[in-house]
Enzyme design. Structure first.
Site, PDB file in Angstrom:
ATOM      1  N   SER A 156       0.560   9.164  -4.817  1.00 55.44           N
ATOM      2  CA  SER A 156      -0.810   8.609  -5.832  1.00 55.44           C
ATOM      3  C   SER A 156      -0.929   9.907  -6.800  1.00 55.44           C
ATOM      4  CB  SER A 156      -2.029   8.942  -4.816  1.00 55.44           C
ATOM      5  OG  SER A 156      -1.883   8.223  -3.714  1.00 55.44           O
ATOM      6  N   THR A 170      -5.433   8.233  -5.125  1.00 58.37           N
ATOM      7  CA  THR A 170      -6.097   8.232  -6.328  1.00 58.37           C
ATOM      8  C   THR A 170      -7.468   7.197  -6.202  1.00 58.37           C
ATOM      9  OG1 THR A 170      -3.856   8.014  -7.636  1.00 58.37           O
ATOM     10  CG2 THR A 170      -5.928   7.506  -8.961  1.00 58.37           C
ATOM     11  N   HIS A 174      -5.116  -2.526  -1.426  1.00 59.33           N
ATOM     12  CA  HIS A 174      -4.112  -3.452  -1.242  1.00 59.33           C
ATOM     13  C   HIS A 174      -4.479  -4.792  -1.446  1.00 59.33           C
ATOM     14  CE1 HIS A 174      -6.063  -4.792   2.509  1.00 59.33           C
ATOM     15  NE2 HIS A 174      -6.173  -3.529   2.703  1.00 59.33           N
TER      16      HIS A 174
END
Length: 258
Positions: free
Chosen positions: A42, A93, A131
């Site tokens: 990330s 993130t 996701h």
């Protein structure tokens, strides 16, 4: 992104690629010990490992979309910070964006693909989705209550930095260039052979259909995936600058992708 390298469609002279699959927060943790020579992490984790790893130019950015907060029913924005949030990991993130836009709500860490069920089961009031649930949450009976990607786009007009591929700095400049070019070649191969690359990606699609997979993949494998460019670098600097202004980091690390 990696299929052509994994399948030998693209090669890097003198380099053998061993593809190790793990969820992003596990990769974030492994990068903290510099265990892997090349890894995805990330952007939020890059803040912690910049002394040991260098960015590749190819990465993952959202263009007006990104992580979302979902709930079983609408929740007023003013209540977010007091509600329990199921998060895919504190060094993602998405978690950094949550702190920038919401504050410091109580968190429980849940495997990223188990977050929708954690919300449905009442383990958390809100779920932070990174996701394909970003586009399938309604089918699961969940309601989007806040879109961090849209908020970022509204506030900055820039792409949203999410994931970055990094290489250990001790590998040296020549190998850095070869690895970055190899990944660019792999992404270009996938763009030219989308169906074959998607068939590979479908193995890890958690039961979604091919068109949903195609839609999700092509959201994040875009022009900024091949090269950050001026806007991509500006976006990274903006994200890190916002984190510093909020007191979340002491200093901005080097942004020296290759």
């Amino acid at each position: 992104m990696f299929y052509a390298l994994t399948a030998g469609k693209v090669t890097i002279p003198g380099v053998t690629v061993e593809h190790m699959l793990d969820d992003i927060e596990s990769l974030n943790r492994r990068a903290r010990t510099a265990e892997l020579e090349v890894t995805a992490v990330s952007f939020a984790t890059y803040l912690l490992i910049a002394d040991q790893y260098r960015m590749m130019d190819p990465g993952a950015m959202g263009l007006g979309y990104g992580p979302i907060l979902v709930a079983r029913a609408p929740i007023p924005r003013a209540e977010f910070e007091s509600r329990v949030v199921a998060s895919p990991g504190k060094h993602t993130t998405s978690a950094l964006l949550l702190r920038l836009y919401v504050g410091d709500p109580p968190l429980i860490e849940v495997a990223f693909d188990k977050i929708p069920q954690a919300v449905l089961d009442g383990q958390a009031d809100l779920g932070l989705l990174i996701h394909e649930g970003q586009i399938t949450h309604q089918r699961m009976g969940l309601t989007k209550v806040f879109d961090l990607g849209e908020a970022w786009q509204r506030d900055t007009g820039l792409p949203l930095p999410l994931g970055v591929n990094v290489m250990r700095r001790d590998l040296g400049e020549d190998l850095h260039r070869a690895l970055s070019q190899g990944l660019r070649d792999s992404i270009a191969w996938a763009h030219a052979h989308v169906d074959e690359a998607l068939e590979y990606a479908m193995r890890y699609g958690r039961g979604i259909d091919k068109e949903t997979c195609r839609r999700f993949v092509l959201m994040y494998v875009n022009d900024y995936t091949l090269a950050l460019g001026h806007d991509g670098r500006a976006a990274i600097e903006r994200l890190f600058g916002m984190a510093q202004a909020k007191g979340l980091i002491a200093e901005i690390p080097p942004v020296d992708p290759i």
